[in-house]
Design a protein around this motif. Sequence first.
Motif, PDB file in Angstrom:
ATOM      1  N   GLU A   1       0.833  -1.197   0.000  1.00 61.05           N
ATOM      2  CA  GLU A   1       0.000   0.000   0.000  1.00 61.05           C
ATOM      3  C   GLU A   1       0.872   1.253   0.000  1.00 61.05           C
ATOM      4  OE1 GLU A   1      -2.811  -0.302   3.213  1.00 61.05           O
ATOM      5  OE2 GLU A   1      -3.812  -2.006   2.275  1.00 61.05           O
TER       6      GLU A   1
ATOM      7  N   GLU B   1       3.773   2.406   2.625  1.00 62.18           N
ATOM      8  CA  GLU B   1       3.936   1.267   3.520  1.00 62.18           C
ATOM      9  C   GLU B   1       5.299   0.620   3.258  1.00 62.18           C
ATOM     10  OE1 GLU B   1       0.823  -2.138   4.858  1.00 62.18           O
ATOM     11  OE2 GLU B   1       1.257  -2.094   2.717  1.00 62.18           O
TER      12      GLU B   1
ATOM     13  N   GLU C   1       8.142  -4.387   5.427  1.00 61.91           N
ATOM     14  CA  GLU C   1       7.943  -5.025   6.724  1.00 61.91           C
ATOM     15  C   GLU C   1       6.523  -4.799   7.246  1.00 61.91           C
ATOM     16  OE1 GLU C   1      12.216  -4.255   5.941  1.00 61.91           O
ATOM     17  OE2 GLU C   1      10.465  -2.943   5.906  1.00 61.91           O
ATOM     18  N   GLU C   2       6.028  -3.585   7.112  1.00 62.26           N
ATOM     19  CA  GLU C   2       4.658  -3.278   7.541  1.00 62.26           C
ATOM     20  C   GLU C   2       3.645  -4.061   6.712  1.00 62.26           C
ATOM     21  OE1 GLU C   2       5.451   1.344   8.989  1.00 62.26           O
ATOM     22  OE2 GLU C   2       4.819   0.947   6.927  1.00 62.26           O
ATOM     23  N   CYS C   3       3.872  -4.113   5.424  1.00 63.40           N
ATOM     24  CA  CYS C   3       2.977  -4.858   4.533  1.00 63.40           C
ATOM     25  C   CYS C   3       2.948  -6.326   4.924  1.00 63.40           C
ATOM     26  CB  CYS C   3       3.419  -4.687   3.079  1.00 63.40           C
ATOM     27  SG  CYS C   3       2.414  -5.598   1.894  1.00 63.40           S
TER      28      CYS C   3
ATOM     29  N   ALA D   1       3.677  -7.816   7.836  1.00 62.21           N
ATOM     30  CA  ALA D   1       3.006  -8.033   9.119  1.00 62.21           C
ATOM     31  C   ALA D   1       1.490  -7.867   8.976  1.00 62.21           C
ATOM     32  CB  ALA D   1       3.559  -7.076  10.165  1.00 62.21           C
ATOM     33  N   ARG D   2       1.062  -6.853   8.234  1.00 64.67           N
ATOM     34  CA  ARG D   2      -0.373  -6.611   8.031  1.00 64.67           C
ATOM     35  C   ARG D   2      -1.026  -7.764   7.285  1.00 64.67           C
ATOM     36  NH1 ARG D   2      -2.768  -5.116   3.648  1.00 64.67           N
ATOM     37  NH2 ARG D   2      -0.916  -4.206   2.657  1.00 64.67           N
ATOM     38  N   GLU D   3      -0.412  -8.163   6.167  1.00 63.18           N
ATOM     39  CA  GLU D   3      -1.002  -9.225   5.346  1.00 63.18           C
ATOM     40  C   GLU D   3      -1.058 -10.556   6.091  1.00 63.18           C
ATOM     41  OE1 GLU D   3      -2.618  -9.174   2.574  1.00 63.18           O
ATOM     42  OE2 GLU D   3      -2.063  -7.290   1.611  1.00 63.18           O
TER      43      GLU D   3
ATOM     44  N   LEU E   1      -1.238 -11.046   9.343  1.00 60.16           N
ATOM     45  CA  LEU E   1      -2.279 -10.948  10.363  1.00 60.16           C
ATOM     46  C   LEU E   1      -3.670 -11.025   9.731  1.00 60.16           C
ATOM     47  CD1 LEU E   1      -2.923 -10.572  13.375  1.00 60.16           C
ATOM     48  CD2 LEU E   1      -2.891  -8.095  12.965  1.00 60.16           C
ATOM     49  N   GLU E   2      -3.893 -10.284   8.636  1.00 68.03           N
ATOM     50  CA  GLU E   2      -5.196 -10.283   7.965  1.00 68.03           C
ATOM     51  C   GLU E   2      -5.571 -11.664   7.435  1.00 68.03           C
ATOM     52  OE1 GLU E   2      -5.084  -5.699   6.214  1.00 68.03           O
ATOM     53  OE2 GLU E   2      -5.011  -7.368   4.804  1.00 68.03           O
ATOM     54  N   GLU E   3      -4.576 -12.392   6.908  1.00 67.60           N
ATOM     55  CA  GLU E   3      -4.863 -13.658   6.234  1.00 67.60           C
ATOM     56  C   GLU E   3      -4.829 -14.869   7.153  1.00 67.60           C
ATOM     57  OE1 GLU E   3      -2.397 -14.077   2.769  1.00 67.60           O
ATOM     58  OE2 GLU E   3      -2.895 -12.076   2.049  1.00 67.60           O
TER      59      GLU E   3
ATOM     60  N   GLN F   1       0.662 -13.164  14.425  1.00 65.66           N
ATOM     61  CA  GLN F   1       1.501 -11.985  14.607  1.00 65.66           C
ATOM     62  C   GLN F   1       2.947 -12.408  14.374  1.00 65.66           C
ATOM     63  OE1 GLN F   1       0.377 -10.613  18.547  1.00 65.66           O
ATOM     64  NE2 GLN F   1      -0.863  -9.032  17.582  1.00 65.66           N
TER      65      GLN F   1
END
Length: 168
Positions: free
Chosen positions: A42, A45, A48-50, A52-54, A56-58, A62
């Motif tokens: 995104e 972003e 590393e942020e991407c 961790a986010r992906e 967690l979302e999928e 963590q």
Amino acid sequence: MDQTTRVAVAVYVFNKHGQTILGQRKGSLGAGTWGHPGGHLEFNETFEECAAREVLEETGLQVTDVRFLTAINNVMMEGGKHYVTIFVGCRLVDEDAEPVVMEPEKCVRWEWVDWEEMKVAIERQREAERLGKMGEFEGRVLFKPILNLLQQRVGFDPLEIYQSVGGC
């Protein structure tokens, strides 16, 4: 055909046994194939942020210690897509955590696999493709970027690279 090149992040999530998770894709490009958690980078972003986010979302997992492994070029003519795929590695915050299908419209299930198992699947899939026998292929069919990864980065070993840059 859309001629936009996009950036995707694919994540090798390592457990305490050195295994990584693969999910069976559903309802998107590569449906039915197996791939790592990940997705589109995104605006503003970091990789590393991407990651961790992906993850967690999928998967509901963590992760920590996200580290760059490699990048490849993926042109998927069948889907009219062009991606630069960034592969990263990370480890679980809770070493005993298990992945959960958080997006059932996108993933059938998650499984832990080791790199040797993936390499065998890749070789079997390449041989079936070479012989024009993918219709008869039995076994885990891997998402195209994973196949491209090993064509573009011969000898790639995600856990070895992750450990060499200070992970695990």
